[in-house]
Design a protein around this motif. Structure first.
Motif, short mmCIF file in Angstrom:
data_model
loop_
_atom_site.label_atom_id
_atom_site.label_comp_id
_atom_site.label_asym_id
_atom_site.label_seq_id
_atom_site.Cartn_x
_atom_site.Cartn_y
_atom_site.Cartn_z
N SER A 85 0.85 -1.19 0.00
CA SER A 85 0.00 0.00 0.00
C SER A 85 0.88 1.24 0.00
O SER A 85 2.08 1.17 0.26
N ASP A 86 0.29 2.40 -0.28
CA ASP A 86 1.07 3.64 -0.31
C ASP A 86 1.75 3.91 1.02
O ASP A 86 2.82 4.50 1.07
N ASP A 87 1.12 3.51 2.13
CA ASP A 87 1.68 3.79 3.46
C ASP A 87 2.90 2.93 3.78
O ASP A 87 3.77 3.35 4.52
N SER A 88 2.99 1.74 3.21
CA SER A 88 4.06 0.84 3.60
C SER A 88 5.15 0.70 2.55
O SER A 88 6.13 0.02 2.77
N PHE A 89 5.01 1.33 1.40
CA PHE A 89 5.97 1.16 0.32
C PHE A 89 6.61 2.49 -0.02
O PHE A 89 5.93 3.43 -0.44
N ASP A 90 7.91 2.61 0.18
CA ASP A 90 8.64 3.84 -0.14
C ASP A 90 9.48 3.61 -1.38
O ASP A 90 10.07 2.56 -1.54
N TRP A 91 9.53 4.61 -2.24
CA TRP A 91 10.40 4.56 -3.39
C TRP A 91 10.91 5.96 -3.66
O TRP A 91 10.32 6.95 -3.24
N ALA A 92 12.02 6.02 -4.35
CA ALA A 92 12.63 7.31 -4.67
C ALA A 92 13.07 7.27 -6.13
O ALA A 92 13.33 6.21 -6.69
N ILE A 93 13.16 8.45 -6.72
CA ILE A 93 13.57 8.53 -8.12
C ILE A 93 14.32 9.84 -8.32
O ILE A 93 14.06 10.84 -7.64
N SER A 94 15.28 9.83 -9.23
CA SER A 94 16.11 11.01 -9.43
C SER A 94 15.48 12.06 -10.33
O SER A 94 15.90 13.21 -10.32
N ALA A 95 14.49 11.70 -11.12
CA ALA A 95 13.87 12.66 -12.04
C ALA A 95 13.15 13.75 -11.26
O ALA A 95 12.49 13.48 -10.25
N ARG A 96 13.26 14.97 -11.74
CA ARG A 96 12.60 16.09 -11.05
C ARG A 96 11.17 16.31 -11.51
O ARG A 96 10.38 16.91 -10.82
N ASN A 97 10.85 15.85 -12.70
CA ASN A 97 9.52 16.06 -13.25
C ASN A 97 8.67 14.82 -13.03
O ASN A 97 8.66 13.90 -13.84
N LEU A 98 7.98 14.80 -11.93
CA LEU A 98 7.16 13.66 -11.53
C LEU A 98 5.73 14.17 -11.39
O LEU A 98 5.44 15.00 -10.52
N LEU A 99 4.84 13.71 -12.25
CA LEU A 99 3.47 14.22 -12.28
C LEU A 99 2.49 13.12 -11.91
O LEU A 99 2.46 12.06 -12.53
N ARG A 100 1.66 13.38 -10.91
CA ARG A 100 0.62 12.43 -10.53
C ARG A 100 -0.43 12.40 -11.64
O ARG A 100 -0.84 13.46 -12.14
#
Length: 146
Positions: free
Chosen positions: A70-85
């Motif tokens: 779930s969103d609460d238990s899963f962390d991720w990171a990314i180097s790109a600055r342009n991240l659009l929901r």
């Protein structure tokens, strides 16, 4: 005349097949060579994972190696600055590729062409919340000359 030992591949295609390729190249703004290289490179993964039959199968696919957190238990990171929901508006499967239309905000749409294998791995389906990640070494701007 191109020769096989120089890395050239030639084949006959019907007028309809040539039109499909031309149209796809225009929509994706890529060359025939780029499209055909992507197709060839995707064959290795296609041989291991049989393609889905249609968009309904894509929604129901189960892929074991994808974390189901779930969103609460899963962390991720990314180097790109342009991240659009975004939200998936449409998934159109075509051979080894998938054209994915995203809705960003209430009025903006973004279309991305990705491999079918990626669409399957991400379990893309209409209404799914995703992120458009834009990372590019160059962004070109065009305008009509005054």
């Amino acid at each position: 005349m191109p020769r096989k030992n120089q890395g050239w591949i030639t084949f006959q295609a019907s007028a309809e097949e040539r039109q499909i390729l031309e149209s796809y190249c225009q929509r994706s703004q890529r060359t025939k060579t780029e499209i055909l290289r992507e197709l060839v490179r995707s064959l290795e993964s296609a041989a291991v994972d049989p393609p889905l039959d249609d968009a309904k199968d894509l929604e129901e696919a189960e892929i074991a190696d994808v974390p189901q957190a779930s969103d609460d238990s899963f962390d991720w990171a990314i180097s790109a600055r342009n991240l659009l929901r975004a939200e998936v508006k449409q998934v159109t499967l075509s051979g080894v590729s998938a054209e994915v239309t995203l809705t960003i905000g209430s009025t903006t749409e973004l279309v991305s062409v990705i491999t079918r294998a990626s669409a399957e791995r991400l379990h893309l389906s209409v209404g799914k919340e995703v992120y458009a990640v834009i990372k590019s070494n160059s962004v070109m701007i065009a305008a009509i000359a005054p």
